[in-house]
Design a protein around this motif. Structure first.
Motif, PDB file in Angstrom:
ATOM      1  N   MET A 142      48.528 -31.988   5.947  1.00  0.00           N
ATOM      2  CA  MET A 142      48.115 -31.288   7.169  1.00  0.00           C
ATOM      3  C   MET A 142      46.804 -31.869   7.710  1.00  0.00           C
ATOM      4  SD  MET A 142      50.426 -29.062   8.001  1.00  0.00           S
ATOM      5  CE  MET A 142      49.826 -27.635   8.914  1.00  0.00           C
ATOM      6  N   LYS A 143      46.793 -32.040   9.019  1.00  0.00           N
ATOM      7  CA  LYS A 143      45.613 -32.573   9.703  1.00  0.00           C
ATOM      8  C   LYS A 143      45.193 -31.601  10.811  1.00  0.00           C
ATOM      9  CE  LYS A 143      47.200 -37.347   9.006  1.00  0.00           C
ATOM     10  NZ  LYS A 143      46.328 -37.633   7.878  1.00  0.00           N
ATOM     11  N   ILE A 144      44.054 -31.864  11.384  1.00  0.00           N
ATOM     12  CA  ILE A 144      43.582 -31.009  12.483  1.00  0.00           C
ATOM     13  C   ILE A 144      44.640 -30.950  13.589  1.00  0.00           C
ATOM     14  CG2 ILE A 144      41.840 -30.774  14.308  1.00  0.00           C
ATOM     15  CD1 ILE A 144      40.775 -30.012  11.539  1.00  0.00           C
ATOM     16  N   LYS A 145      45.292 -32.074  13.866  1.00  0.00           N
ATOM     17  CA  LYS A 145      46.274 -32.100  14.963  1.00  0.00           C
ATOM     18  C   LYS A 145      47.532 -31.297  14.645  1.00  0.00           C
ATOM     19  CE  LYS A 145      48.848 -36.304  13.894  1.00  0.00           C
ATOM     20  NZ  LYS A 145      49.329 -37.590  14.366  1.00  0.00           N
ATOM     21  N   ASN A 146      47.724 -30.924  13.377  1.00  0.00           N
ATOM     22  CA  ASN A 146      48.851 -30.054  13.023  1.00  0.00           C
ATOM     23  C   ASN A 146      48.596 -28.602  13.458  1.00  0.00           C
ATOM     24  OD1 ASN A 146      49.061 -32.355  10.825  1.00  0.00           O
ATOM     25  ND2 ASN A 146      51.078 -31.419  11.017  1.00  0.00           N
ATOM     26  N   TYR A 147      47.365 -28.342  13.857  1.00  0.00           N
ATOM     27  CA  TYR A 147      47.002 -26.995  14.305  1.00  0.00           C
ATOM     28  C   TYR A 147      46.581 -27.035  15.776  1.00  0.00           C
ATOM     29  CZ  TYR A 147      47.115 -25.274   9.500  1.00  0.00           C
ATOM     30  OH  TYR A 147      47.520 -24.902   8.243  1.00  0.00           O
ATOM     31  N   PRO A 148      47.538 -27.206  16.684  1.00  0.00           N
ATOM     32  CA  PRO A 148      47.166 -27.235  18.108  1.00  0.00           C
ATOM     33  C   PRO A 148      46.518 -25.929  18.566  1.00  0.00           C
ATOM     34  CG  PRO A 148      49.547 -27.038  17.849  1.00  0.00           C
ATOM     35  CD  PRO A 148      48.994 -27.325  16.495  1.00  0.00           C
ATOM     36  N   CYS A 149      46.778 -24.860  17.802  1.00  0.00           N
ATOM     37  CA  CYS A 149      46.184 -23.548  18.130  1.00  0.00           C
ATOM     38  C   CYS A 149      44.657 -23.605  18.094  1.00  0.00           C
ATOM     39  CB  CYS A 149      46.667 -22.474  17.161  1.00  0.00           C
ATOM     40  SG  CYS A 149      48.440 -22.477  16.887  1.00  0.00           S
ATOM     41  N   PHE A 150      44.118 -24.631  17.397  1.00  0.00           N
ATOM     42  CA  PHE A 150      42.659 -24.765  17.342  1.00  0.00           C
ATOM     43  C   PHE A 150      42.064 -24.951  18.731  1.00  0.00           C
ATOM     44  CE2 PHE A 150      42.561 -26.654  12.756  1.00  0.00           C
ATOM     45  CZ  PHE A 150      42.672 -25.378  12.228  1.00  0.00           C
ATOM     46  N   LYS A 151      42.875 -25.428  19.656  1.00  0.00           N
ATOM     47  CA  LYS A 151      42.395 -25.609  21.036  1.00  0.00           C
ATOM     48  C   LYS A 151      41.601 -24.379  21.488  1.00  0.00           C
ATOM     49  CE  LYS A 151      44.198 -25.797  25.759  1.00  0.00           C
ATOM     50  NZ  LYS A 151      45.410 -25.774  26.603  1.00  0.00           N
ATOM     51  N   CYS A 152      42.115 -23.214  21.146  1.00  0.00           N
ATOM     52  CA  CYS A 152      41.439 -21.979  21.541  1.00  0.00           C
ATOM     53  C   CYS A 152      41.002 -21.126  20.349  1.00  0.00           C
ATOM     54  CB  CYS A 152      42.360 -21.144  22.419  1.00  0.00           C
ATOM     55  SG  CYS A 152      42.682 -21.931  24.005  1.00  0.00           S
ATOM     56  N   HIS A 153      41.808 -21.111  19.308  1.00  0.00           N
ATOM     57  CA  HIS A 153      41.503 -20.207  18.196  1.00  0.00           C
ATOM     58  C   HIS A 153      40.386 -20.726  17.295  1.00  0.00           C
ATOM     59  CE1 HIS A 153      44.666 -17.077  18.577  1.00  0.00           C
ATOM     60  NE2 HIS A 153      45.226 -18.017  19.320  1.00  0.00           N
ATOM     61  N   LEU A 154      40.093 -22.015  17.380  1.00  0.00           N
ATOM     62  CA  LEU A 154      38.986 -22.559  16.586  1.00  0.00           C
ATOM     63  C   LEU A 154      38.550 -23.906  17.195  1.00  0.00           C
ATOM     64  CD1 LEU A 154      37.565 -21.499  13.939  1.00  0.00           C
ATOM     65  CD2 LEU A 154      38.836 -23.292  12.750  1.00  0.00           C
ATOM     66  N   PRO A 155      38.033 -23.873  18.407  1.00  0.00           N
ATOM     67  CA  PRO A 155      37.728 -25.139  19.100  1.00  0.00           C
ATOM     68  C   PRO A 155      36.754 -26.035  18.346  1.00  0.00           C
ATOM     69  CG  PRO A 155      36.977 -23.225  20.386  1.00  0.00           C
ATOM     70  CD  PRO A 155      37.775 -22.695  19.251  1.00  0.00           C
ATOM     71  N   GLN A 156      35.886 -25.436  17.543  1.00  0.00           N
ATOM     72  CA  GLN A 156      34.920 -26.257  16.789  1.00  0.00           C
ATOM     73  C   GLN A 156      35.601 -27.135  15.741  1.00  0.00           C
ATOM     74  OE1 GLN A 156      35.275 -22.913  16.646  1.00  0.00           O
ATOM     75  NE2 GLN A 156      34.226 -22.002  14.888  1.00  0.00           N
ATOM     76  N   ALA A 157      36.823 -26.762  15.343  1.00  0.00           N
ATOM     77  CA  ALA A 157      37.536 -27.594  14.368  1.00  0.00           C
ATOM     78  C   ALA A 157      37.899 -28.941  14.988  1.00  0.00           C
ATOM     79  CB  ALA A 157      38.797 -26.877  13.884  1.00  0.00           C
ATOM     80  N   ILE A 158      38.179 -28.941  16.280  1.00  0.00           N
ATOM     81  CA  ILE A 158      38.565 -30.191  16.955  1.00  0.00           C
ATOM     82  C   ILE A 158      37.371 -31.128  17.079  1.00  0.00           C
ATOM     83  CG2 ILE A 158      39.433 -31.144  19.136  1.00  0.00           C
ATOM     84  CD1 ILE A 158      40.972 -28.435  19.440  1.00  0.00           C
ATOM     85  N   THR A 159      36.229 -30.555  17.388  1.00  0.00           N
ATOM     86  CA  THR A 159      35.045 -31.398  17.596  1.00  0.00           C
ATOM     87  C   THR A 159      34.292 -31.688  16.308  1.00  0.00           C
ATOM     88  OG1 THR A 159      33.697 -29.429  18.042  1.00  0.00           O
ATOM     89  CG2 THR A 159      34.668 -30.552  19.948  1.00  0.00           C
ATOM     90  N   SER A 160      34.396 -30.810  15.329  1.00  0.00           N
ATOM     91  CA  SER A 160      33.443 -30.879  14.211  1.00  0.00           C
ATOM     92  C   SER A 160      34.045 -30.822  12.823  1.00  0.00           C
ATOM     93  CB  SER A 160      32.443 -29.719  14.348  1.00  0.00           C
ATOM     94  OG  SER A 160      31.913 -29.652  15.631  1.00  0.00           O
ATOM     95  N   ALA A 161      35.361 -30.937  12.692  1.00  0.00           N
ATOM     96  CA  ALA A 161      35.943 -30.820  11.343  1.00  0.00           C
ATOM     97  C   ALA A 161      36.786 -32.044  10.979  1.00  0.00           C
ATOM     98  CB  ALA A 161      36.794 -29.552  11.245  1.00  0.00           C
ATOM     99  N   GLU A 162      36.699 -32.418   9.723  1.00  0.00           N
ATOM    100  CA  GLU A 162      37.563 -33.467   9.168  1.00  0.00           C
ATOM    101  C   GLU A 162      38.943 -32.867   8.886  1.00  0.00           C
ATOM    102  OE1 GLU A 162      36.867 -36.559   8.736  1.00  0.00           O
ATOM    103  OE2 GLU A 162      34.699 -36.724   8.650  1.00  0.00           O
ATOM    104  N   ASP A 163      39.925 -33.720   8.681  1.00  0.00           N
ATOM    105  CA  ASP A 163      41.275 -33.238   8.353  1.00  0.00           C
ATOM    106  C   ASP A 163      41.304 -32.442   7.043  1.00  0.00           C
ATOM    107  OD1 ASP A 163      42.573 -34.207  10.621  1.00  0.00           O
ATOM    108  OD2 ASP A 163      42.869 -36.190   9.730  1.00  0.00           O
TER     109      ASP A 163
END
Lengths: 99, 293
Positions: free
Chosen positions: B91-112
């Protein structure tokens, strides 16, 4: 919304439901989907819209000999699943066919 | 020459390390990076409102549910999604498209590795760990505060964005966000409809689309904040975990008018059908469709 008509003895004479919500599929078949992970686009939308009244006319035919009915209209919101209900309005009315 | 080569090799190794050092490798690191608990010291009322809000539990769903569980499910199993993998380690960050809104900081600031840890936590139903991931003060007052990035640039690190410039502040300098009072600010997440930018589209909130195309088009002028953040309320109701409060909010926004009639319908000669007619009329003062999110 659930509209129920009952006789004076409590026997149910009729029950009608109306469901107000957007309904989506995954656009690969015609099965409605719950959950953003599976939904792709709305297929039908019966939800309450801003500035638009939602009107219904519901009729119950009464059995022979029944001249009165207790009508209950329950409006509620369901979130996550149909068992998780938030009551909004409950209206009860006694309706008689005799003056 | 050897020395120069050695420097180049060391630089080649060091640069990616520095870059990855900027991103969180664990849930705890990500939570710490966006921790806003220091805000509570001076803004206790607002912080307490936020703690009860869905922004404080964006991965928990309604009443303790774990809304990302279907994505964590093993690929091919019942309930799994197109974003699921056959091994949590994949699983990678891109497997969680919900992060777009439910956890936007994961897209900018988290490793896979955060996605892997989250997947394992979801499979273990580790709500304590998952609850650490929140849409904190920093997410709204920094990460999502600027949308005109070509003109205004990315949100500045250490700056708190708000409705007006206020200069120095204990948590960082306060700058005005151009959109903080506008519905489009909320519309970044409370969305337009299908998210078609992903390799597998999905649909979550339609609410901002409904606001634009049904409410504004009908002459509506109020913003999301006008109704949902009155007096700066950071609960941003509804709070679906509060049954009573939610029912009251819905009753305030939705009216039900009922008319009844009893009579005998003459179907044909000498054939009366006793009938009850119930007419209902539901109206709403909301600036969007109900239900939506």
């Amino acid at each position: 919304m659930v509209v129920t008509a009952k006789a004076a003895d409590g026997k149910e004479l009729g029950k009608v439901e109306r469901h107000y919500h957007p309904q989506a599929t995954n656009c690969r078949d015609f099965k409605m989907k719950y959950g953003a992970q599976w939904k792709v686009a709305n297929l039908r939308d019966t939800s309450l819209q801003p500035g638009q009244a939602k009107k219904e006319t519901i009729e119950f035919e009464l059995p022979e000999g029944v001249r009165n009915a207790d009508v209950t209209i329950e409006l509620f919101y369901e979130a996550s699943n149909p068992d998780n209900k938030y009551p909004i309005h409950t209206v009860t009315r006694k309706v008689s066919l005799d003056k | 020459m050897r020395f120069l080569k050695l420097i180049l090799v060391l630089l080649f190794i060091a640069v990616p390390l520095v870059a990855s050092a900027d991103k969180a490798k664990t849930i705890d690191e990500l939570a710490k990076m966006y921790d806003s608990s220091s805000c509570k010291g001076c803004h206790e009322d607002i912080y307490t409102q936020w703690e009860k809000s869905h922004h404080a539990r964006p991965l928990m769903g309604v009443k303790g549910g774990l809304m990302l569980s279907p994505l964590a499910a093993k690929k091919g199993t019942d309930g799994a999604t197109a974003f699921s993998e056959d091994d949590p380690k994949k699983m990678k960050i891109k497997n969680y498209p919900c992060f777009k809104c439910h956890l936007p900081q994961a897209i900018t600031s988290a490793e896979d590795s955060v996605a892997v840890e989250l997947t394992e936590a979801l499979l273990a139903k580790d709500k304590v760990k998952i609850a650490k991931l929140q849409i904190t003060c920093i997410v709204c007052h920094n990460t999502k505060a600027i949308i005109h990035k070509r003109e205004l640039g990315e949100p500045e690190k250490g700056v708190i964005y708000s409705t007006k410039d206020m200069g120095a502040h204990p948590g960082g300098k306060i700058k005005k966000s151009a959109i903080f009072k506008d519905s489009i600010y909320c519309g970044q997440c409370h969305g337009l409809g299908p998210n078609l930018e992903f390799d597998q589209p999905f649909q979550c909130a339609n609410l901002y689309g409904s606001y634009l195309h049904s409410y504004v088009s009908g002459g509506g002028t109020q913003t999301c904040q006008d109704c949902h953040m009155q007096k700066g309320d950071h609960l941003i109701a509804p709070n679906w975990n509060d049954d009573k409060g939610t029912s009251e909010l819905l009753a305030k926004a939705i009216s039900l008018d009922v008319q009844t009639l009893g009579y005998e319908w003459l179907r044909k000669a000498k054939t009366y059908v006793p009938k009850v007619v119930v007419s209902t009329k539901i109206t709403t003062t909301a600036g969007h469709r109900i239900p939506d999110g």
